[in-house]
Motif scaffolding. Structure first.
Motif, PDB file in Angstrom:
ATOM      1  N   ILE A   1       0.468   3.376   6.532  1.00  0.00           N
ATOM      2  CA  ILE A   1       0.841   4.356   5.509  1.00  0.00           C
ATOM      3  C   ILE A   1       1.237   5.674   6.166  1.00  0.00           C
ATOM      4  O   ILE A   1       0.897   5.946   7.317  1.00  0.00           O
ATOM      5  CB  ILE A   1      -0.311   4.599   4.501  1.00  0.00           C
ATOM      6  CG1 ILE A   1      -1.524   5.221   5.192  1.00  0.00           C
ATOM      7  CG2 ILE A   1      -0.677   3.304   3.793  1.00  0.00           C
ATOM      8  CD1 ILE A   1      -2.596   5.663   4.224  1.00  0.00           C
ATOM      9  N   ASN A   2       1.960   6.463   5.400  1.00  0.00           N
ATOM     10  CA  ASN A   2       2.401   7.787   5.839  1.00  0.00           C
ATOM     11  C   ASN A   2       1.346   8.809   5.409  1.00  0.00           C
ATOM     12  O   ASN A   2       1.307   9.227   4.255  1.00  0.00           O
ATOM     13  CB  ASN A   2       3.761   8.115   5.218  1.00  0.00           C
ATOM     14  CG  ASN A   2       4.345   9.404   5.748  1.00  0.00           C
ATOM     15  OD1 ASN A   2       3.623  10.350   6.059  1.00  0.00           O
ATOM     16  ND2 ASN A   2       5.674   9.453   5.839  1.00  0.00           N
TER      17      ASN A   2
ATOM     18  N   THR B   1       0.810  -1.212   0.000  1.00  0.00           N
ATOM     19  CA  THR B   1       0.000   0.000   0.000  1.00  0.00           C
ATOM     20  C   THR B   1       0.844   1.263   0.000  1.00  0.00           C
ATOM     21  O   THR B   1       0.656   2.152  -0.839  1.00  0.00           O
ATOM     22  CB  THR B   1      -0.966  -0.003   1.192  1.00  0.00           C
ATOM     23  OG1 THR B   1      -1.734  -1.214   1.171  1.00  0.00           O
ATOM     24  CG2 THR B   1      -1.917   1.184   1.117  1.00  0.00           C
ATOM     25  N   GLN B   2       1.811   1.383   0.922  1.00  0.00           N
ATOM     26  CA  GLN B   2       2.656   2.569   0.925  1.00  0.00           C
ATOM     27  C   GLN B   2       3.526   2.627  -0.320  1.00  0.00           C
ATOM     28  O   GLN B   2       3.750   3.700  -0.882  1.00  0.00           O
ATOM     29  CB  GLN B   2       3.533   2.615   2.179  1.00  0.00           C
ATOM     30  CG  GLN B   2       4.391   3.879   2.287  1.00  0.00           C
ATOM     31  CD  GLN B   2       3.540   5.144   2.313  1.00  0.00           C
ATOM     32  OE1 GLN B   2       2.653   5.288   3.141  1.00  0.00           O
ATOM     33  NE2 GLN B   2       3.817   6.073   1.392  1.00  0.00           N
TER      34      GLN B   2
ATOM     35  N   LEU C   1       1.489   4.089  -3.002  1.00  0.00           N
ATOM     36  CA  LEU C   1       1.372   5.535  -2.824  1.00  0.00           C
ATOM     37  C   LEU C   1       2.661   6.235  -3.265  1.00  0.00           C
ATOM     38  O   LEU C   1       2.625   7.329  -3.825  1.00  0.00           O
ATOM     39  CB  LEU C   1       1.053   5.863  -1.372  1.00  0.00           C
ATOM     40  CG  LEU C   1      -0.343   5.437  -0.891  1.00  0.00           C
ATOM     41  CD1 LEU C   1      -0.466   5.618   0.621  1.00  0.00           C
ATOM     42  CD2 LEU C   1      -1.437   6.217  -1.609  1.00  0.00           C
ATOM     43  N   ASP C   2       3.787   5.594  -3.019  1.00  0.00           N
ATOM     44  CA  ASP C   2       5.072   6.174  -3.436  1.00  0.00           C
ATOM     45  C   ASP C   2       5.210   6.205  -4.961  1.00  0.00           C
ATOM     46  O   ASP C   2       6.031   6.959  -5.492  1.00  0.00           O
ATOM     47  CB  ASP C   2       6.227   5.388  -2.827  1.00  0.00           C
ATOM     48  CG  ASP C   2       6.325   5.572  -1.317  1.00  0.00           C
ATOM     49  OD1 ASP C   2       5.764   6.555  -0.797  1.00  0.00           O
ATOM     50  OD2 ASP C   2       6.962   4.714  -0.657  1.00  0.00           O
TER      51      ASP C   2
ATOM     52  N   LEU D   1       0.714  11.473   2.051  1.00  0.00           N
ATOM     53  CA  LEU D   1      -0.533  11.407   1.290  1.00  0.00           C
ATOM     54  C   LEU D   1      -1.172  12.796   1.203  1.00  0.00           C
ATOM     55  O   LEU D   1      -1.631  13.220   0.134  1.00  0.00           O
ATOM     56  CB  LEU D   1      -1.481  10.405   1.934  1.00  0.00           C
ATOM     57  CG  LEU D   1      -2.863  10.223   1.297  1.00  0.00           C
ATOM     58  CD1 LEU D   1      -3.307   8.764   1.397  1.00  0.00           C
ATOM     59  CD2 LEU D   1      -3.917  11.105   1.974  1.00  0.00           C
TER      60      LEU D   1
END
Length: 328
Positions: A247-248, A221-222, A225-226, A252
Motif C-alpha cells: 500500500i501507499n 487493499t490499495q 483505500l483508493d 494513507l
C-alpha cells in the motif's frame, strides 16, 4: 449421535457421516439438540486443513446452530432447559447435538423459523463487531461491501440499512447485482465488467466511502483505500485474495485513513459473551419485530454437507446455506 467428520484434508467429498458420543456440557456450557446448522466459509477452510479449530473446540465443523437446550453444565441457570436458542460455536455444529457456552446463546423469538435462526450467529456477530465496533459506522455514512450476496454481505446490507447507511456492494454477475439491490443495497457494481474504484468515485461524486468491509485483501487493499474518503476506515475480515498487500502509506497518511481487521473464532469466550450481550440489547429487538432476518439461500440435509460445501465454493449462492439435522 450422527455427526459430519472430516476424513482427511481435501475436497468436499472428505466430509463423512460418522457416529460420535453425545458430548456432555462442562461448566458454563449447554447441550443443544441441533435442528439446523449454518454453513460458513471457515468450515471449508477447516475441511481443507487450512483453519484448525482453536484449542478445546470440537473437530466437527460448524460455527452456528439453532436448536433446543436439553442439558446444562455447572454455573448455568436451570431456567434455560428447554429453551429454543441459536448459538455461536467454536466448532461442532454439524451434528445432532453440540456444546455451546451459555453466554453465546440467543433465545429464538416466537415466529422465527429455526432455519433462519441458525443462519444468524456467525454473520450477525461478525458484521456487528466489524462494521459498527471496529469500523465505527455512523448514521448517514456510506459503506462499501465486497461479496454483496454472500452470507456476510447480505447481513451487512440489511444491518446497515437499519441504521440508515448508504450501501454500495460489489458482485460478480449482473444477476447478483440485481439480487443485492433487491435485498436493500443502494448500488451494486459488477466488478468483472467495471472498475469498482472508478464506480465508487462516480457514485459518491468523488468523495469516496466512509467504510469498506472487505473479505479479499491482497491486491484489493490499495484499491479499497483508493475508495475511501478522508478519515475513512478499511476493515478486513478474510484474505481470500491473499494475506499480503503493498500500500501507499503516504496517501494513507495524507487522507488520515485507518486499516483494521479481526477474526472471531479464536477470540476468548468472555469477548464473545460481551458481543452476544451487545447484540441482544441492540439488534435482537429488530429480530423480535421481524425487521431483521437472514437471507436464506438453500437448505441441505446434514448427510449432504458435501453438496452444501460445493454450492458455497461454486459461488452461486445468495445468502446463507444451512443444514437440516435429522433426529429419531
Amino acid at each position: 449421535m450422527i455427526a459430519i467428520g472430516i476424513a482427511e484434508p481435501g475436497e468436499a467429498d472428505v466430509l463423512r457421516e460418522e457416529e460420535r458420543p453425545v458430548p456432555r456440557p462442562g461448566r458454563d456450557q449447554v447441550l443443544i439438540r441441533t435442528a439446523y446448522a449454518g454453513v460458513n466459509r471457515p468450515d471449508i477452510l477447516q475441511r481443507k486443513g487450512l483453519y484448525p479449530p482453536p484449542e478445546g473446540a470440537s473437530d466437527i465443523p460448524g460455527l452456528e446452530v439453532a436448536g433446543k437446550i436439553v442439558a446444562i453444565g455447572d454455573g448455568v441457570a436451570s431456567s434455560l432447559l428447554g429453551t429454543q436458542v441459536c448459538a455461536l460455536l467454536g466448532g461442532g455444529g454439524y451434528a445432532q447435538y453440540c456444546l455451546a457456552n451459555a453466554n453465546h446463546c440467543l433465545q429464538v423469538p416466537d415466529g422465527l423459523a429455526p432455519e433462519l435462526a441458525a443462519a444468524f450467529p456467525e454473520t450477525l456477530f461478525t458484521v456487528w463487531h466489524n462494521v459498527f465496533g471496529r469500523g465505527w459506522a455512523r448514521q448517514g455514512e456510506t459503506l462499501l461491501v465486497h461479496g454483496g450476496t454472500s452470507g456476510i454481505g447480505t447481513m451487512a446490507i440489511k444491518l446497515a440499512k437499519l441504521f440508515d447507511l448508504t450501501v454500495i456492494v460489489t458482485c460478480g454477475t449482473d444477476e447478483k447485482c440485481a439480487a443485492a439491490r433487491a435485498i436493500g443495497a443502494d448500488h451494486a457494481i459488477n466488478y468483472k465488467t467495471a472498475d469498482f474504484v472508478e464506480e465508487v468515485k462516480r457514485i459518491t461524486g468523488g468523495a469516496g466511502v466512509n467504510l469498506v468491509l472487505d473479505m479479499v485483501a491482497g491486491d484489493y487493499t490499495q484499491r479499497n483505500l483508493d475508495c475511501l474518503a478522508e478519515d475513512g476506515r478499511l476493515v478486513t475480515i478474510a484474505v481470500l485474495g491473499g494475506a499480503k498487500a503493498t500500500i501507499n502509506m503516504a496517501k494513507l497518511m495524507v487522507r488520515r485513513q485507518t486499516i483494521t481487521g479481526s477474526t472471531l473464532r479464536s477470540r476468548p469466550d468472555s469477548f464473545k459473551a460481551l458481543l452476544a450481550a451487545e447484540i441482544e440489547q441492540n439488534l435482537w429487538p429488530f429480530v423480535e419485530e421481524g425487521r431483521l432476518t437472514p437471507e436464506l439461500d438453500r437448505i441441505f440435509p446434514l448427510g449432504e454437507a458435501a453438496a452444501a460445501h460445493r454450492r458455497m465454493e461454486g459461488g452461486e449462492h445468495i445468502g446463507k446455506i444451512v443444514l437440516q439435522v435429522p433426529h429419531g
